[in-house]
Write an enzyme that holds these catalytic residues in place. Sequence first.
Site, short mmCIF file in Angstrom:
data_model
loop_
_atom_site.label_atom_id
_atom_site.label_comp_id
_atom_site.label_asym_id
_atom_site.label_seq_id
_atom_site.Cartn_x
_atom_site.Cartn_y
_atom_site.Cartn_z
N GLU A 58 52.88 37.82 32.57
CA GLU A 58 53.61 38.86 33.30
C GLU A 58 54.76 38.31 34.14
OE1 GLU A 58 50.20 38.69 33.42
OE2 GLU A 58 49.59 40.45 32.27
N HIS A 127 41.59 46.92 37.54
CA HIS A 127 42.31 47.76 36.58
C HIS A 127 42.48 49.19 37.09
CE1 HIS A 127 41.08 44.45 33.96
NE2 HIS A 127 41.95 44.87 33.06
#
Lengths: 323, 329
Positions: A58, A127
């Site tokens: 990322e 998440h």
Amino acid sequence: MARKRMIPAINEALVEEMSRDPKVIVYGEDVELAIMGDTRGLLDKFGRDRIRNTPICEATLTGMAVGAAAAGCRVVVHMMFSNFLYTGFDAIANQMAKLRLMTGGQAVMPITVIASYGGGGSNAAQHSDSGYPALVNLGGVNVVMPATPADAKGLLKTAIRGNNPTFFMEAGGRGGEMGEVPDGDYTVPFGKAATVREGKDVTIIAFGSMLKPAVEAAKKLESSGIEAELIDPRTLVPLDEEALVAAARKTGRVVIVDEARDRCSVASHIAAVLADKAFGSLKAPVKRVTVPNVCMPYAPNAEKRMIPDADRIARVATETARA
Amino acid sequence: MPTTEPTKDQLLALYERMLLIRRMEERLRADAAAGNLPGAVHLYIGQEAIATGVCARLRDTDLITSTHRGHGHFLAKGGDPKAMMAEIWAKRTGICKGMGGSMHVADFSKGILGANGIVGGGFAIATGAALAIKLTHDTRVSVAFFGDGAANQGVFMECLNVSSLWKLPLVFVCEHNQFSEFTPSVDITSGDIADRARAFKIPTTVVDGNDVVAVWQAAGEAIERARSGDGPCFIQAHTYRIQGHLEAEDLFLAGGKYREKQEIDEWRKRDPVERQKQRLLAAGVRPDDLQAMDARIARTVEQAVQFAQESEPADPELAFDLMFVGQKA
């Protein structure tokens, strides 16, 4: 008009914008198969020069967007879960959000970052975050929060055609929501709130994943004789302060619903804006319905306890209307 | 591939650009010491051969990312000395309108995507630029300048991976100046940094970073390969940071030190600007001509400083317009 779900509406926006402008590229982890469904089918239509899977990295994905934009592309980066924005946060906070100012306006960054946020799926805390307050605080990025398929499609098109870094926050649990989507090409402007329903007793401000429970709450209130005004800012940066202040003045009683943790949430920011600009019209304290200051637990019953739902919104709105 | 030898004109041009960087940096050193500059300055003295040798091989349209020690890259890639000086003096005539300062000089019209205050901040930007170049079937190349300190950032490994995987038109230029801020890199780095690139099957060249011709030759081959579509290259240029991490660092090091003066003196003997001067003299260039060049550069520097001093201060209100395109902050 046709009834569509949110994810197909987002997919349509991507297909239409990629067809419209050959400079639009899409990349991210697993975007070819598309576990969220939104980028599905793009590979067959456009090939790997336009859409490609990346490694899980990322920090590079967010930084690459800045460079690819500088070299002439319109970049759509899919970050999958919004928690993964954190692993890519250096380039978001230190490059994307700052380079335009730091270069005296030379950097133009047509970048759209898609990320799915929120709890409700027992994915546990890593998440399930709603990390947009941090993005809102950065200064140099737009943050959009579609709540309906029509707004999702129109806001995404505006984001892709725009020249500013924009975070398009997908309400994770809302991918299956149905809604009317206009036919043909249309866009939804940034910084323009939508009045979802009119009412005179209390103003509910809700956006993204929280609009649906807010609509349900408003229906519950109706049965007990309380008319709720419901307004959806749709974009957090830029924020339609004027419309929010007007809606607050109309009833003098305000409840703000936000799936972020309460401390320094968007709800607390809007509350501060209203205290500042609508103080004279307020008849009761501005209330926030948010996720408590805890990380999202895994157990479904514990998750349910934390995420604002129609009952909680209705309870707080009733108290506020009668205060 | 046979090694290309630079012509006499090219040798002179390389020297002239290095000397411009040196004289600009010396002036900044003096103005920093005199307290004339509002922020930190990180000087490039001793490393001039690297930016100069690489950028001499690039076109205006090629893209570079630079570091917090970025004045040299800015000038080597064709940035305007006046606009750079005004930026560092925090003036509205600065290349970034006084909003970026020393650590952020950028000129997108010259392909300079900016110096960067985040160590390792340029890797992914250069990689993304290379990706866009490749996807749009363009012939530009992208160059990431970085130091040995930045090579310990994780994003370095990520960018080695994707650039090699996707055969991006990217050249990594590691300026190994032996220090990570105030710590000798050897104390905090395992193995040879060039080996990290080799592990990703990226062709790697190690050169004397104080020899502008050696850098120029290595860069020429690497850039040609990247431009031809064969993928990234890696150059490790060994050099030495003559100045501190930043000017006036003694003020807050409180008497502490991280290197010996003797070491600095040793490296001064390998000064890249002086070496190129000796090479030119040996090639028959007249000392008078070099002196005239130096005088010309001194005027350029003086004019840049004068321009900066006479310019209006930055406009604070401009910040509200500069956050977004067509949208007020």
